[in-house]
Design a protein around this motif. Sequence first.
Motif, mmCIF file in Angstrom:
data_model
loop_
_atom_site.group_PDB
_atom_site.id
_atom_site.type_symbol
_atom_site.label_atom_id
_atom_site.label_comp_id
_atom_site.label_asym_id
_atom_site.label_seq_id
_atom_site.Cartn_x
_atom_site.Cartn_y
_atom_site.Cartn_z
ATOM 1 N N SER A 214 0.811 -1.219 0.000
ATOM 2 C CA SER A 214 0.000 0.000 0.000
ATOM 3 C C SER A 214 0.841 1.265 0.000
ATOM 4 C CB SER A 214 -0.937 0.002 1.218
ATOM 5 O OG SER A 214 -0.183 -0.073 2.418
ATOM 6 N N GLN A 216 3.345 4.226 -1.305
ATOM 7 C CA GLN A 216 3.318 4.973 -2.554
ATOM 8 C C GLN A 216 4.350 4.458 -3.554
ATOM 9 O OE1 GLN A 216 1.149 7.129 -3.505
ATOM 10 N NE2 GLN A 216 2.138 7.660 -5.435
ATOM 11 N N LYS A 217 5.489 3.997 -3.074
ATOM 12 C CA LYS A 217 6.547 3.563 -3.989
ATOM 13 C C LYS A 217 6.169 2.298 -4.746
ATOM 14 C CE LYS A 217 9.086 0.952 -0.435
ATOM 15 N NZ LYS A 217 10.397 0.804 0.246
ATOM 16 N N HIS A 218 5.167 1.573 -4.291
ATOM 17 C CA HIS A 218 4.728 0.352 -4.967
ATOM 18 C C HIS A 218 3.462 0.589 -5.786
ATOM 19 C CE1 HIS A 218 7.797 -1.650 -2.774
ATOM 20 N NE2 HIS A 218 7.181 -1.608 -1.609
ATOM 21 N N ARG A 219 3.211 1.811 -6.149
ATOM 22 C CA ARG A 219 1.993 2.123 -6.901
ATOM 23 C C ARG A 219 1.976 1.413 -8.249
ATOM 24 N NH1 ARG A 219 -0.016 8.206 -8.682
ATOM 25 N NH2 ARG A 219 -1.881 7.530 -9.831
ATOM 26 N N ARG A 222 0.981 -2.166 -7.804
ATOM 27 C CA ARG A 222 -0.459 -2.288 -7.532
ATOM 28 C C ARG A 222 -1.263 -2.167 -8.827
ATOM 29 N NH1 ARG A 222 0.611 1.404 -3.413
ATOM 30 N NH2 ARG A 222 -0.575 3.013 -4.513
ATOM 31 N N GLU A 223 -0.905 -1.210 -9.655
ATOM 32 C CA GLU A 223 -1.648 -1.016 -10.903
ATOM 33 C C GLU A 223 -1.478 -2.215 -11.829
ATOM 34 O OE1 GLU A 223 -0.234 2.647 -12.455
ATOM 35 O OE2 GLU A 223 -1.409 3.891 -11.060
ATOM 36 N N VAL A 259 -6.570 -0.727 -1.261
ATOM 37 C CA VAL A 259 -6.046 -1.277 -2.517
ATOM 38 C C VAL A 259 -7.176 -1.877 -3.343
ATOM 39 C CG1 VAL A 259 -4.470 -2.950 -3.522
ATOM 40 C CG2 VAL A 259 -3.811 -1.707 -1.450
#
Length: 1431
Positions: A214, A216-219, A222-223, A259
Motif C-alpha cells: 500500500s 506509494q513507492k509500490h503504486r 499495484r496497478e 487497494v
Amino acid sequence: MPSSPSLPWEFHLPLSPGDLLRSGGPAQYVVQEVLSVAQVAGQLAEFRGAFQVQGPLAILQHFDTLYSLLHHFRSINAAVKEDALELMVKVVSCHSSDLSSILDNLDLSPSDRSTHLNALKMNCYVLTHLVEAFEIDSCKSGLSGLDPSGKSKKNCTTGSGFCWEEERQPLLQLLTQLLQLNLRRLWCGLVVEEEFISLVTGSCYRILEKPSISHQKHRATREAVMHLLAVALTHYDHMLSATLKITQMLQHFEHVAPVFAGAVSLWATEYGMKSMVGELLREIGQKCPQDLTRDASGVKGYAAFLTELAEQIPMIVLSNMSVLLHHLDGESYVMRNAILTAMAEMLLQVLSGDQLEEAARGTRDQFLDTLQAHLCDVNGFVRSRVLQLFTRIVQRKALPLARFQAVVSLAVGRLQDRSVTVAKNAIQLLAAFLSNNPFSCKLSCTDLAEPLKKEMQKLQEMRDKHTAKTAALITPEEEWEAMQPELRATIHQLLHPLQGEEEEETLEVEETALNTAERIIQLLRKLNYKHAIRLTQMAVCHFHGMEPFTSNSRLEGDKETMILGVLRTLYTDSNLENNIQHPLHSSGDEDPVIEEQPPSELVKQEMLVQYLQDAHSFSMKITEALSMVSRMMYKSSVSVVQEAIEFFVTVSQFGVPQALHGVQRMLPLIWSKEPGIRETVLSAYRRLYLSPSGDSERARAERLVRSLSLLMVDASLGTIQCLGEIISEFVQKDEIKPPVVHLLWEQFTKKSQCSSLERRAAVMLLGMMARGKPEIVGSNLDVLVMTGLDEKVIEDYRLAQEVCNAISKLASSNKPAEGKNHAPFRLPQTHQLFRHLSEAVTTGFAQPSTLWIPFMESAMTLIYQLAEGPEEICAQILLCCSQQALERLQEPQGVEAEPGTSPSSVLGGANTLPTFLLTHLLSLVGNVALQQVVHLERAVSAELRRRRVLGEEQEAKKHVVNSTKEQSAKSIENETTMEEDLGLVGASADDTEAELIRNICDTELLDGKQLLSAFIPLVLKICNNPGLYNDPALSAAAALALGKLCMVSAEFCDSHLRLLFTMLEKSTLSGVRSNLMIAAGDLAIRFPNLVEPWTPHLYARLRDPCQGVRQTAGLVMTHLILKDMVKVKGQVSEMAALLIDPEEEIVGLARNFFSELSNKVQLYTAFGLSHSISTFSDFTKGNAIYNLLPDIISRLSDPDCGVEEESFHTIMRQLFSYITKDKQTESLVEKLCQRFRTARTERQYRDLSHCLTLLPLSERGLRKMQDNFDCFADKLHDVAVYNCFLAALGRLRRSVTRPETKALIEEMEQKLHACHNHGMDSTEVPKEPLCQEGGKTPLLEPGKKRQVAGSCRRPMSIANRDADPSFITPQSRVSRCCRGAALRHSSQKPAITFSSDEENCPEDELCAELTEDETPSKVTPISRASACRAL
C-alpha cells in the motif's frame, strides 16, 4: 514452428506441489526425480541450452529440474534462484510471442495444441510459484531487516544488484500480456480451466498480502496487479472467485481495503465491470451481523473498503446500497459507521444540488433521515461519526435548508452527551453551521426579531388584501348558473316566436371560430343574450363540426338544449378562455372585468418571512447552545475545552451578543496547567482582538482599544487579572503595536476625546501592558503622577486607584532574578509620587465618599512597595488624618451635627463625629497595620536575606584565599563545607531572621510607644458596642480593622480572638460576618495554633442565613482545608450540605471543593507507612473523601441536625462519584453494613441502604455484604431498605458473566426475600441490642489505638490523617470545663457514635456561647506557617 510429436501424458495443475510426485492416472504427468541441491545448478544450465534450441517447449523435458529448484528453494544459492527467475521470464515471454501467431492458425493440429497447452501450464506453474517463493522470501527479509529501533534498513538489494520489488511489475505485465491472448483455442475453444486462471491470479493475491504494497513507492506494482486481475475478470469469468478471494482478504488483511477499493473502482470505470461492485457489496451484505460483532479485524476491513469505495464510485455504490442497509440494525458499530459514511459520500457527490429528480430527492431525504436517527445511536462512536459527517455536509453546503433547524436541534442536544468525543464533535458541527449558515453574517436575535416582526405584518396585510380580492371574484360556473334561467327563457322565446314579434337582425360570423366564440362571450358578459343566441345559431351552422361549436348528434333534434350546451361550453371552458385574448380595458359603457393578479409578490413575501423565521430560529438555537458550551469550557478533557474556545471565537465573529459572556468565561483558562489550553486561549484572543479591521493603523488601534475596553465593563477583579496576563503575553511577544500604546496615553492625558470610563480603561490597559514591558509605565511615570494624581483626585477616585495599580507594576517587575543579589527598586521619600499620594489621601479623608477607602488601600500598598522608609510616610499620613478627626471632634457644640453621625465619648464630652470620618480612620489604621506586617515579612526579610547572602559570598571569597595559604586548617574547612552543603548554615540564618521579624511584630508594632497602639482602644470600643455604633459601614470597618490588627501580633490575637469570633457569630450585619470570616481565614494561616480551637465556629458560618456569608465561608474553608491549615473534622459535613444550597454559585463552589479534595494526593494513608507500596498506591488518591464519608453520612442522616432525605440522596450521589478504587468500595460496603447495628431510626436505615446502592458493587463487595448479613437482616422489613439491596444486586447481575457470581447473587436475593417477608429465626440471625451497657455503642474496630494528645508535634497535614483504614478522625480537644459537660451529656442520652466521629458532642461544636470560661483553651500547637508565607 514444426509440429511436435504427440505426448503420452497430460500436465494437470496440482492442488499442492506434492501431488506432482504421485500418479493420479495413466496419462497424468508425474515428476520422476527430485534433484539434490547440488544438481540443480547444472541441470538448470542444461535447460538454458535446451531453451535456446527448442524454445519454450524445452520445459516439457526439463520440468523436473525446475520443480526441484522450487522444492529446495530455501536452500539454493540466491544467484541460482535469480538466474532461474530470469530464465523463466524469457521462456514465458517467448512462449507468449509464439502463441500469438500459433493461436491465429486455424489449422492447429490436436497434437500441437496439446503440446503447447502442457508447455503453457508448466511454464506458468513454474513462474507463478517462483513469484510466490520470492514474495515469501521478501517478507521474511523485510522482517529481519528491521533494526532494534524499528526502522527499516535501506539495503534491500543483493550483491548482484537484484531487487525483487523492482522485478514484480514487468513480470506481472508479462502475465497480463499472456492472458490477453485467445487462450481458449488451447482448450478447444471451450472455457479455460479455472485452475489455470487461479494459478495466475494467485500470485497477484500473494503480492497484495504484503502490507508494504500500500506504500506509494509500490503504486506501479499495484496497478499491474489491478490490470492483470481485470483481464482475468473480463476474459475468463473470474468474478465469482475474485469476489470470494477479495472478501476473504478484506477479513484477514486490513491494509488491502484501500487497494481493493481502488481496484474495484478501476474495473467498474475503465473495464465496465460494474456488476463486480454489486457482487462484492452483496457478499458483504450477506455476512451475519453477529459474526461481524465477534470478528473485529474482519469488520474493520469491510468498513474501510466500503468507505473508500463510496468515496471513489458513489454512483455505482448507490445503486447497490440496499443490500447493506440491514447492517444498520446490527450490533457492529464499525459497520454502521461505514454505511453511514458511504451515505454521506453519496449525499455529497451524487445527491446534492437543486436539480435533483424526484426519485433522487426521495433517496436523499431517506439518507438524511437515517443520519439524523443515528445521532441518537446507542454507541458513542456512531454518534460521533454522524456528527463528523454532518459537519462535512454542512461545510460542503449539501444540507437542504429545510433540515437546518432539525439538525441544529439535534446537535445542541448532543452537547450534553456523556461521551467526550460526541460533545466535542457537536461543538464542531455547530461551529460549521455558523461558518456556513445561509442567513446572515450577523446572527443577533435582537437584530433579527425587529425585521421579522415588520415583514410578518406586511405579509399579513398582503394576505388579507388577497383574500378580500379572491372573495370578490365569482367563478364562471357560478355566473353561468345565475344567467342560465334567463338564457333558457330567451332561447325558448327565439325558437318559438309569437306572431308580430319577429325582428330580423343582421349578424355576421367572424373569420375564425375562436374570434366568433370571443364575440359570443362578450355578448353574454354584456347580458345581450338575444344576440349571443342568434350568433351561436349561425356559428353552429357555419363552423359545423369545428371546436368549440361541435354538438352531440343526439341533441341535434333538441335545438334548445344544443344551443344552451354550446353557450355553456363557451362561457365556462378554461382552455378556451386561455386561447381568447381579452381586452385589457373595456369601453366606456362596459362593466370592468375583475381579473386575479398573479400572486408573485405574495409568494416573494412569504419566502422572505420564511427566511427571516429560519434565521431567527437558527440564532435562538445558537444562543441556547452558548450556555451549554460555556459550561463545557471547564471539562477535564483538553480537546473539549479547546473546541469550546474555538466555538466562542466563531460565535463572536458572527456578532452574537451573548458570545461576550463566553469570551469572558474563557479568561481564567489562561492559568491552566495544560499548555494546549493556555495556547488556545491566547490564540482565541489573538484572533478576536489583535486583528481588527480598519483602513489605517490608527483606525485598527481604536477598534482594538474599544474591544478590550468592553471586556472590562463590570468585570470582576479576577477577570481583569486574567486579561492582564493575556495582554502581558502579547506585549512580551511584540504583538501589540506602538500605535495602540500611543492611543492609550492620548486617552489618559485627554489629548483625544473620550469618556471617563474610557480613560480609566486606558490606564488599566497600560498597567496590564506594563507587566510585560515595565518601561511602558516607567518611562512615563511623571505623566501618570501629574495627570492621574493631581488635585482632581477627589473627582475620580477610581481613576486614581487604577493609576496606583499601574505604577505598582514597577515594583513587581523589579524582583531580583534567580542567583542575583541586586538591591530592590525603591524611590526616595521625597519623590513627587509620594507627595501626591499623601495629599490625595489626606485631602479625601474628610470627604464623604465610598470610593476613598479602595483608593487609600491602593495608595498605601504602592507606598510600601516603592518607597524607602514607607512606614514614615504612612505614619505621617495617619497623623494628619487623625488630626483632622480630632479637629472635627473639637468643633463648637453649637454646630449642628451632620446626618449619619456616630456618638463618641472622647474626653467624656457629647461631641460627635461623622460616621464616614470614623470609618475612614479605622480603615486607614487597619490597612497601615497590615501593610506594615507584609512589608516586614516580605521586603525587610528579603533584604536581610540578600545582605546576608552577599556577606557570605564575600566571606567565602576571603575564605578561599586564606585556605590556599593555610593548609593546616583543612579539617576545619571540611567541616564548614559539609555544613554549608547540608544547608545548615543558611537554614539557621533564615530561622534567625524569621524570629527577628516575628519578635518585632509581637513586641514592637503594637507597643504602647507606637502610633498604631493609640487607635486600639477606639477599635475595641466600637467592636464591643455594636448597639451604640450600629452603622453597617462603620461596624464592617471596625471588624476588619480588628482582624488586621490581630494579624500583627500573636499576643494581641490571642487576647482578642474571643471578641472576633463573638462578632462573627452574633453580629446581625452580613457585611461584618463576611469580613470577619475572611479575617479568621487569614489568621488561621498566620496563627494556626491559636485559631484551631475555634474551628467549629468557622464551619458554623457555612449555614449562615445570608447567601453572601455562606459563599465567603465556603471559599475560605476551601482554601484552608486544601492547604491543610484546618483539620478536616466531622464538621466537613457542613461543606457537603452546600451541595444542596439554593444558590447555584455556592453549589458550584462545593463541587469544586470536593473535586479538588478528591484529586489531592495524600502523603500518608490511613494504613500508615508500614504497609506495602502496592497498597499505598491504591489509596493515595481519593483517600480524603473516602475517610470523610462516614463522618458526613453519620451527621447528615442524624434526625436532629441532618438534612432532608431527598437532599441527602443528592449529596451522596455527588460524593460517592469520587470513590473509584475497588478496595475502597469493598471497605465501604463492609463499614456501611456494620453501621446498621448502631442506627436508631428508620430514616438512618434508608440512608445507609441508599448509600450502598451508590457503590459499584463487585463480587468481593458482595461477599463482604454476605459476611455482614446479620447487621442489616432485621432492617429488611422496611420496603425502602429491601428495594435498595435488590437494586444493588440487580446492577451487579447485569455486569457479571461468571456463573459462580450469579449463583451468589441468587442466594443473596433469596435471603433478602426471606427476611423481608417472614422475618428471621432467632437461631439463624441473632439480633444484637442497639446499645450496650452504659449507653455505649459497639465500635466497628475496637482495636483502634487512641493517639495521645500532645505526644508529638506533627504537621497538620499528617496529624489529620488516621493511622489505620477505619474511619477514625482525630479526637477534638475541648476545654476541661466542657469535657465534663460532654461526658455528662453522653451518659444521660444514648448517642450514636461511629469509629470516625468526634468525641465532642454536636451541641458543643455548634454552640457559640463565648463567655470567658467557655473560650476554647490552648491545645497542642499545629505546625506554624512560615514567617515568609504570603498573607
